[in-house]
Design an enzyme around this catalytic site. Sequence first.
Site, PDB file in Angstrom:
ATOM      1  N   ASP A 409       0.854  -1.187   0.000  1.00  0.00           N
ATOM      2  CA  ASP A 409       0.000   0.000   0.000  1.00  0.00           C
ATOM      3  C   ASP A 409       0.884   1.228   0.000  1.00  0.00           C
ATOM      4  O   ASP A 409       2.047   1.148   0.338  1.00  0.00           O
ATOM      5  CB  ASP A 409      -0.782   0.044   1.321  1.00  0.00           C
ATOM      6  CG  ASP A 409      -2.094  -0.645   1.217  1.00  0.00           C
ATOM      7  OD1 ASP A 409      -2.569  -0.796   0.100  1.00  0.00           O
ATOM      8  OD2 ASP A 409      -2.632  -1.032   2.266  1.00  0.00           O
ATOM      9  N   ASP A 710      -4.975  -2.953   4.414  1.00  0.00           N
ATOM     10  CA  ASP A 710      -5.563  -2.350   5.599  1.00  0.00           C
ATOM     11  C   ASP A 710      -7.084  -2.449   5.598  1.00  0.00           C
ATOM     12  O   ASP A 710      -7.706  -2.617   6.613  1.00  0.00           O
ATOM     13  CB  ASP A 710      -5.113  -0.884   5.751  1.00  0.00           C
ATOM     14  CG  ASP A 710      -5.224  -0.109   4.441  1.00  0.00           C
ATOM     15  OD1 ASP A 710      -5.847  -0.628   3.504  1.00  0.00           O
ATOM     16  OD2 ASP A 710      -4.680   1.000   4.352  1.00  0.00           O
TER      17      ASP A 710
HETATM   18  N1  LIG Z   1     -12.992   9.555   3.998  1.00  0.00           N
HETATM   19  C1  LIG Z   1     -12.981   9.777   2.690  1.00  0.00           C
HETATM   20  N2  LIG Z   1     -14.051  10.335   2.108  1.00  0.00           N
HETATM   21  C2  LIG Z   1     -14.071  10.553   0.785  1.00  0.00           C
HETATM   22  N3  LIG Z   1     -13.072  10.242  -0.037  1.00  0.00           N
HETATM   23  C3  LIG Z   1     -11.973   9.681   0.479  1.00  0.00           C
HETATM   24  C4  LIG Z   1     -11.877   9.413   1.864  1.00  0.00           C
HETATM   25  N4  LIG Z   1     -10.681   8.845   2.095  1.00  0.00           N
HETATM   26  C5  LIG Z   1     -10.065   8.740   0.913  1.00  0.00           C
HETATM   27  N5  LIG Z   1     -10.829   9.242  -0.072  1.00  0.00           N
HETATM   28  C6  LIG Z   1     -10.520   9.278  -1.505  1.00  0.00           C
HETATM   29  O1  LIG Z   1     -10.376   7.934  -1.958  1.00  0.00           O
HETATM   30  C7  LIG Z   1      -9.121   7.762  -2.571  1.00  0.00           C
HETATM   31  C8  LIG Z   1      -8.457   6.408  -2.315  1.00  0.00           C
HETATM   32  O2  LIG Z   1      -8.996   5.684  -1.275  1.00  0.00           O
HETATM   33  P1  LIG Z   1      -8.548   4.174  -1.019  1.00  0.00           P
HETATM   34  O3  LIG Z   1      -9.180   3.749   0.243  1.00  0.00           O
HETATM   35  O4  LIG Z   1      -8.766   3.359  -2.223  1.00  0.00           O
HETATM   36  O5  LIG Z   1      -6.995   4.321  -0.831  1.00  0.00           O
HETATM   37  P2  LIG Z   1      -6.175   4.219   0.506  1.00  0.00           P
HETATM   38  O6  LIG Z   1      -6.301   2.858   1.048  1.00  0.00           O
HETATM   39  O7  LIG Z   1      -6.566   5.343   1.378  1.00  0.00           O
HETATM   40  O8  LIG Z   1      -4.712   4.470  -0.024  1.00  0.00           O
HETATM   41  P3  LIG Z   1      -3.584   3.352  -0.290  1.00  0.00           P
HETATM   42  O9  LIG Z   1      -4.212   2.330  -1.163  1.00  0.00           O
HETATM   43  O10 LIG Z   1      -2.518   4.134  -0.941  1.00  0.00           O
HETATM   44  O11 LIG Z   1      -3.187   2.825   1.031  1.00  0.00           O
HETATM   45  C9  LIG Z   1      -8.254   8.874  -2.050  1.00  0.00           C
HETATM   46  O12 LIG Z   1      -7.347   9.291  -3.017  1.00  0.00           O
HETATM   47  C10 LIG Z   1      -9.239   9.994  -1.758  1.00  0.00           C
HETATM   48  O13 LIG Z   1      -9.380  10.820  -2.886  1.00  0.00           O
HETATM   49 CA   LIG Z   2      -5.565   0.630   0.715  1.00  0.00          CA
END
Ligand SMILES: Nc1ncnc2c1ncn2[C@@H]1O[C@H](COP(=O)(O)OP(=O)(O)OP(=O)(O)O)[C@@H](O)[C@H]1O
Ligand SMILES: [Ca+2]
Length: 851
Positions: A409, A710
Amino acid sequence: MAPRRRPHRPQPPPPLRQVLRPQPHRRRPAPQDPGVKQYHLLPELIEQGFCISPDELAAITGMRGDYTMFKMHGGIKGISRKIKASLEDGAKETDIETRQKLYGTNRHVEKPPRSFWMFVWDALHDLTLIILVVCALVSLVVGLATEGWPKGIFDGLGIILSILLVVLVTATSDYQQSRKFMELDREKQKIYIRVTRDQKTKEVLVDDLVVGDILHLSIGDVVPADGLFTSGYCLVLDESSLSGESEPIHVSEEKPFLHAGSKVVDGTAKMLVIAVGTRTEWGKIMGSLNEDGVDETPLQVKLNGVATIIGQIGLVFAVLTFVVLLVRFLVDKGMHVGLLNWSANDALTIVNYFAIAVTIIVVAVPEGLPLAVTLSLAFAMKKLMHDKALVRHLAACETMGSASCICTDKTGTLTTNHMIVDKVWIGDVVKSVNSDKNISELKRVISEGVMAILLQGIFVNTGSEVVKGDDGKRTILGSATETALLEFGLSLGEHLYDDYKMLTRVKVDPFNSVKKKMSVTIQLPNGGLRTFCKGASEIILEQCNTILNTDGNVVPLSEMQKHNVLNIINSFASEALRTLCIAFKDMNEFLNDQPISGDGYTLIALFGIKDPVRPGVKDAVMTCMAADITVRMVTGDNINTAKAIAKECGILTEDGIAIEGQQLHDKSSDELKELLPKIQVIARSLPMDKYKLVTSLKSMYQEVVAVTGDGTNDAPALRESDIGLAMGIAGTEVAKESADVIIMDDNFETIVNVARWGRAVYLNIQKFVQFQLTVNIVALIVNFVSACIIGSAPLTAVQLLWVNMIMDTLGALALATEPPNDEMMKRPPVRRGDSFITRIMWRNILGQGFQ
Ligand SMILES: Nc1ncnc2c1ncn2[C@@H]1O[C@H](COP(=O)(O)OP(=O)(O)OP(=O)(O)O)[C@@H](O)[C@H]1O
Ligand SMILES: [Ca+2]
């Protein structure tokens, strides 16, 4: 609404004696239906003002939930009143102890630890040891008969003593091993969850939950106790670990029962705890589970094979030695005294020969091997635990040593996860907001109307919460991204937070990694509804056809302007900022059961959130490269953000490829096969992209894949991988349950450290095997040859046993616990199917054996 509260005595909880004194007039017991099972209400409950017994409460949620009983007690409101809990404020802090006393604690019965003597008993069950005991007894009897007291018992006594020693050493090490496992188990159970108590929201150890607590559940949590749904949105539970049923269950006001042990697949909710610990179904299952059988690691299986073969060779040699000794003895006897003339001394000699033969087997059987593996792994485990990695299965550590690819990640693992809004674009201006000065400047330039709607959006569209601790300090409970936005909002207008928080939320569509957005609909004070949507920048932008200009007016969003915004998104992203957009739309009416439509929004602002790369990550990535481990980054973020971060960490190289999840998904199997080795970054990925990556790497290239995760949706990828690594801080309970290793500090460096130890374990065991085989071969050959030539073994049974013991246990200890060195990370990993004993090892063994 606030429940009716009884006058509460200001004194501390009364002593138990006083509690136990029945005071029947204080409160009438609950009405009882003749057809329903009757529950007895204990006097001490009445004394404290509770009107329902713990068993009755537990029966309400039961395995399927009992509606009749639920209704009979007045539904959720009635029940909360009967357990003196407010649905808004939770239980009183001063009550907690009383509740624990009367309704139980949320702990499961720990199975009593096995005593040391049980391990001794186990060790005594070894077949060769039993044969040796028999030999010792025979030797004692014969010795006494021929040589008399005390000279005759020396031989037998020697054997018995060494047997005892072997048993003691084995039992001690097994015993310590099991203690270590228990320690680890306890570590695993330290889970915190958000609760409301006494009007305050805070995080509490799951073990400390009591009946009457209001729990906050969100996606990825494991429900820690039985309870009732009080409020929430889109809550979907997976109860498969409880009932075996894999169909997800929707929970709402109509179906309010929540069971401990089920997993939150989607949505958020608050629940009222009504049964804890062993009163829950889950608690009963946990209590009935015994020994979680220590599983054998693949290396152990491999080694058991080696051990069996060696044992068989030993058996052949033992028989041969015995036969040779016997024949020589008989020939000698035949020539000197005649074969028919037997004395007790002769019998003793034969028993001795037999003992020697058995001892050869004992020496040959490298029972120290499994011991060495366990010791070595356990040692690595302990060291790793100290270094913030919790290895859940012994096997994981060793597999990690042969990992050829790590899919990691980004957020939190490669970066610090301390997010701060660094830049915003609002009303057509880009502003840095990283200092107080910049913030006040921003306040000056944007109009009041824009500010109001921006703050309303930030404060309303969030799954996080701002709470004040006992010391009056402000903390934010929730994900890092949301914390950053809230902090930013608070710095712009803290005074508005409480007002906006009070607004009625009509509908909430919580964030998840698949949608990558969150929407909240509120009731405006002057009537009318407003929906805020925030999420991944490109996705939100696509939903907008208007935009809020500097004066706070809604104007159409032209194609050119859209293009312009996209450019700004990209410019933010290439500075390694995580980008999020927020938009809103006003509605007059609202169709309750329909999802909020995804268009017609007005764009308010774009945020660029900084999440710096962890120091040390770049070096760790370099270490991986030197060790021939490919690092791939899989992130939900924007492709440009992903690329910028990957370059900074050294993951993305000149000839590497960065690709979006959707593109990867569209590739055919052949294209994928060609592309796969070069892919270094996957952006805007969905959890299933991760899963696909893992399965393809495994099936197409036979790689040993480690994956970090995660989120709840990461569970399939974690399970499918060879080694699943869950994040300890940001990771959800569901991810942790599916993982083999939990990285307590979420740090990529820790992952590399696990790989180092894994390699150390493998090498140490190789060394031990080489050492054991050498000694074994020497012992076998020396004994056999001398039996043939001289007619007696050079080492007596007692001596052989001592050699064996020292070799097996002390050798294991010495060789198995050598820490890793840097050299180990400079060669390629052991590939799948590589044989354990390398050619060089055979050369060493045979070379040294025959010297
Ligand atoms: N609480 C939230 N509410 C709305 N949009 C969100 C929120 N948190 C993250 N995002 C959006 O969703 C996108 C990616 O979320 P995702 O959960 O897929 O990745 P992550 O797990 O946070 O990151 P990584 O995969 O790098 O660990 C972010 O780039 C952001 O734009
Ligand atoms: Ca993730």
